[in-house]
Design a protein around this motif. Structure first.
Motif, PDB file in Angstrom:
ATOM      1  N   GLU A  26       0.966  -0.583  -0.188  1.00 51.34           N
ATOM      2  CA  GLU A  26       0.087   0.300  -0.080  1.00 51.34           C
ATOM      3  C   GLU A  26       1.362   1.267   0.346  1.00 51.34           C
ATOM      4  O   GLU A  26       0.291   2.176  -1.013  1.00 51.34           O
ATOM      5  N   LEU A  27       1.756   1.519   0.271  1.00 53.45           N
ATOM      6  CA  LEU A  27       2.875   2.678   0.693  1.00 53.45           C
ATOM      7  C   LEU A  27       3.048   2.316  -0.375  1.00 53.45           C
ATOM      8  O   LEU A  27       2.930   3.567  -1.247  1.00 53.45           O
ATOM      9  N   ALA A  28       3.667   1.487  -1.449  1.00 51.91           N
ATOM     10  CA  ALA A  28       4.476   2.080  -3.015  1.00 51.91           C
ATOM     11  C   ALA A  28       3.212   2.347  -3.677  1.00 51.91           C
ATOM     12  O   ALA A  28       3.727   3.467  -4.598  1.00 51.91           O
ATOM     13  N   LEU A  41       9.961   1.714  -8.851  1.00 54.77           N
ATOM     14  CA  LEU A  41       9.736   0.488  -7.471  1.00 54.77           C
ATOM     15  C   LEU A  41      10.033  -1.036  -7.282  1.00 54.77           C
ATOM     16  O   LEU A  41       9.972  -2.115  -6.883  1.00 54.77           O
ATOM     17  N   MET A  42       9.720  -1.914  -8.987  1.00 60.43           N
ATOM     18  CA  MET A  42       9.944  -2.221  -9.553  1.00 60.43           C
ATOM     19  C   MET A  42      11.584  -3.197  -9.510  1.00 60.43           C
ATOM     20  O   MET A  42      11.152  -4.363  -9.613  1.00 60.43           O
ATOM     21  N   ALA A  43      12.262  -2.208  -9.517  1.00 64.72           N
ATOM     22  CA  ALA A  43      12.965  -2.931  -9.843  1.00 64.72           C
ATOM     23  C   ALA A  43      13.827  -3.278  -8.324  1.00 64.72           C
ATOM     24  O   ALA A  43      15.321  -3.572  -8.385  1.00 64.72           O
ATOM     25  N   GLU A  44      13.044  -2.453  -7.571  1.00 60.34           N
ATOM     26  CA  GLU A  44      13.640  -3.128  -5.834  1.00 60.34           C
ATOM     27  C   GLU A  44      13.080  -4.325  -5.793  1.00 60.34           C
ATOM     28  O   GLU A  44      12.385  -4.484  -5.889  1.00 60.34           O
ATOM     29  N   PRO A 101      12.401   4.902   2.690  1.00 57.93           N
ATOM     30  CA  PRO A 101      12.903   5.247   2.309  1.00 57.93           C
ATOM     31  C   PRO A 101      13.444   5.032   0.851  1.00 57.93           C
ATOM     32  O   PRO A 101      14.481   5.624   0.205  1.00 57.93           O
ATOM     33  N   VAL A 102      13.461   3.843   0.332  1.00 57.41           N
ATOM     34  CA  VAL A 102      13.752   3.285  -1.137  1.00 57.41           C
ATOM     35  C   VAL A 102      12.639   4.325  -1.541  1.00 57.41           C
ATOM     36  O   VAL A 102      12.820   4.764  -3.119  1.00 57.41           O
ATOM     37  N   ILE A 103      11.557   4.272  -1.029  1.00 59.20           N
ATOM     38  CA  ILE A 103      10.238   5.257  -1.816  1.00 59.20           C
ATOM     39  C   ILE A 103      11.097   6.970  -1.760  1.00 59.20           C
ATOM     40  O   ILE A 103      10.942   7.552  -2.842  1.00 59.20           O
ATOM     41  N   ASP A 104      11.324   7.049  -0.583  1.00 62.33           N
ATOM     42  CA  ASP A 104      12.280   8.469  -0.421  1.00 62.33           C
ATOM     43  C   ASP A 104      12.589   9.322  -1.657  1.00 62.33           C
ATOM     44  O   ASP A 104      12.785  10.089  -2.721  1.00 62.33           O
ATOM     45  N   LYS A 105      14.065   8.003  -1.785  1.00 65.19           N
ATOM     46  CA  LYS A 105      14.841   7.965  -2.243  1.00 65.19           C
ATOM     47  C   LYS A 105      14.795   8.284  -4.012  1.00 65.19           C
ATOM     48  O   LYS A 105      15.184   8.764  -5.163  1.00 65.19           O
ATOM     49  N   LEU A 106      13.842   7.178  -5.020  1.00 65.67           N
ATOM     50  CA  LEU A 106      12.869   7.153  -6.260  1.00 65.67           C
ATOM     51  C   LEU A 106      12.843   8.326  -6.112  1.00 65.67           C
ATOM     52  O   LEU A 106      12.935   9.328  -7.411  1.00 65.67           O
ATOM     53  N   ALA A 107      11.703   8.769  -5.294  1.00 60.97           N
ATOM     54  CA  ALA A 107      10.869  10.219  -5.391  1.00 60.97           C
ATOM     55  C   ALA A 107      12.145  11.209  -5.969  1.00 60.97           C
ATOM     56  O   ALA A 107      11.765  12.286  -6.873  1.00 60.97           O
ATOM     57  N   ARG A 108      12.780  11.564  -5.101  1.00 61.71           N
ATOM     58  CA  ARG A 108      14.310  12.563  -5.425  1.00 61.71           C
ATOM     59  C   ARG A 108      15.190  12.599  -6.609  1.00 61.71           C
ATOM     60  O   ARG A 108      15.439  13.326  -6.859  1.00 61.71           O
ATOM     61  N   ASN A 109      15.266  11.485  -6.874  1.00 59.06           N
ATOM     62  CA  ASN A 109      16.306  10.885  -7.423  1.00 59.06           C
ATOM     63  C   ASN A 109      14.730  11.472  -9.094  1.00 59.06           C
ATOM     64  O   ASN A 109      15.462  12.375 -10.311  1.00 59.06           O
ATOM     65  N   LEU A 110      13.694  11.225  -9.467  1.00 62.95           N
ATOM     66  CA  LEU A 110      12.854  11.834 -10.034  1.00 62.95           C
ATOM     67  C   LEU A 110      12.383  13.162  -9.865  1.00 62.95           C
ATOM     68  O   LEU A 110      11.884  13.853 -10.404  1.00 62.95           O
ATOM     69  N   LYS A 111      13.107  14.005  -8.833  1.00 64.29           N
ATOM     70  CA  LYS A 111      13.053  15.068  -9.104  1.00 64.29           C
ATOM     71  C   LYS A 111      11.312  15.751  -8.733  1.00 64.29           C
ATOM     72  O   LYS A 111      11.099  16.660  -9.085  1.00 64.29           O
TER      73      LYS A 111
END
Length: 283
Positions: free
Chosen positions: A180-182, A202-205, A211-221
């Motif tokens: 649900e978080l994802a 997300l599917m690559a993780e 923490p993983v979600i936040d990192k992805l979001a920042r990488n996507l700016k």
């Protein structure tokens, strides 16, 4: 008179229910084992449920200890019993046919259900590809599902190779609390025009957490304030998807639907072939 041990007399009588319609009792008494075998095979092919009903009855008898008291068989019953004992593939084949027929009924019922709720299934809460695509591929998936992760690059390739296809994504959350978080993260990214990128990330993780979600979001700016903020829109989208999954009785992921019909495919070549068949039918 010999007694049959693999089937109770009651179960055997279920299988003999066809005798009145198959052949006249008098001629059947005089029939050879080969003729009886042919008659039994013919009837079981036409109505394989007889074998299934006999098996169910036999199990019920065994459970209630009825099978312990063996009963004498009539001459006619003994002839059929001998045939079945000497030719077990007759019963096995009938059971296989019955199972196939029942599976076909389930598939047909599923297709009818999908057609009934086609509008809900095709509702593009989250999508990628051509928004006006002639063909709509829908995927119900869970971000915590290993098979769904394997499916992700195949789905992405389908989008790249088919400019006339719209892919609708419907994340569900029943495998893990992080699902649900994802899903919420994917919707939040969608609100900023980055759904497919977040989906791919997300599917690559192997493990999806905050923490993983936040990192992805920042990488996507992404705008992190908006990304983090809970919204009624996100809640409504996920509730809509869940309601659709419940309506169609979805029990596993990934579940694929192509133009309102269930699609039983897992490999990219199978997905592409199904789309090509529809496309050829449009010509």
């Amino acid at each position: 008179m010999r007694k049959i041990k693999l089937l109770s007399a009651t179960a055997l009588s279920v299988m003999l229910a066809f005798s009145a319609n198959a052949v006249a009792a008098g001629s059947f008494d005089d029939a050879s084992e080969e003729e009886i075998a042919k008659a039994v095979v013919s009837v079981l092919k036409k109505n394989p449920q007889i074998a299934y009903d006999a098996l169910v009855k036999f199990r019920a008898d065994a459970d209630t200890k009825k099978a312990e008291s063996e009963k004498e068989l009539t001459p006619l019953e003994q002839k059929v019993a001998d045939v079945l004992m000497d030719n077990p593939p007759i019963i096995v084949g009938a059971l296989q046919i019955y199972q196939q027929q029942e599976e076909q009924k389930k598939l047909l019922a599923q297709a009818e259900t999908y057609q009934k709720y086609a509008e809900d299934i095709n509702r593009a809460e989250l999508y990628a590809g051509n928004p006006k695509g002639k063909f709509t591929l829908v995927e119900f998936f869970d971000f915590s599902c290993g098979y769904c992760r394997q499916m992700a690059p195949r789905i992405e390739n389908i989008i790249k190779k088919n400019p006339d296809v719209k892919v609708v994504f419907k994340p569900v959350s029943f495998l893990s609390p992080n699902s649900e978080l994802a899903a919420k993260a994917a919707v939040a990214a969608h609100n900023q025009g980055k759904f497919l990128e977040m989906y791919s990330g997300l599917m690559a993780e192997r493990v999806v957490n905050e923490p993983v979600i936040d990192k992805l979001a920042r990488n996507l700016k992404l705008d992190m304030v908006k990304f983090k903020k809970a919204s009624d829109e996100t809640k409504n989208i996920l509730q809509s998807i869940k309601a659709t999954a419940d309506k169609i009785g979805m029990k596993s992921v990934p579940t694929l639907v192509l133009n309102g019909m269930p699609l039983y495919a897992v490999e990219e070549i199978q997905l592409q072939r199904a789309i090509d068949v529809l496309r050829d039918g449009e010509k």
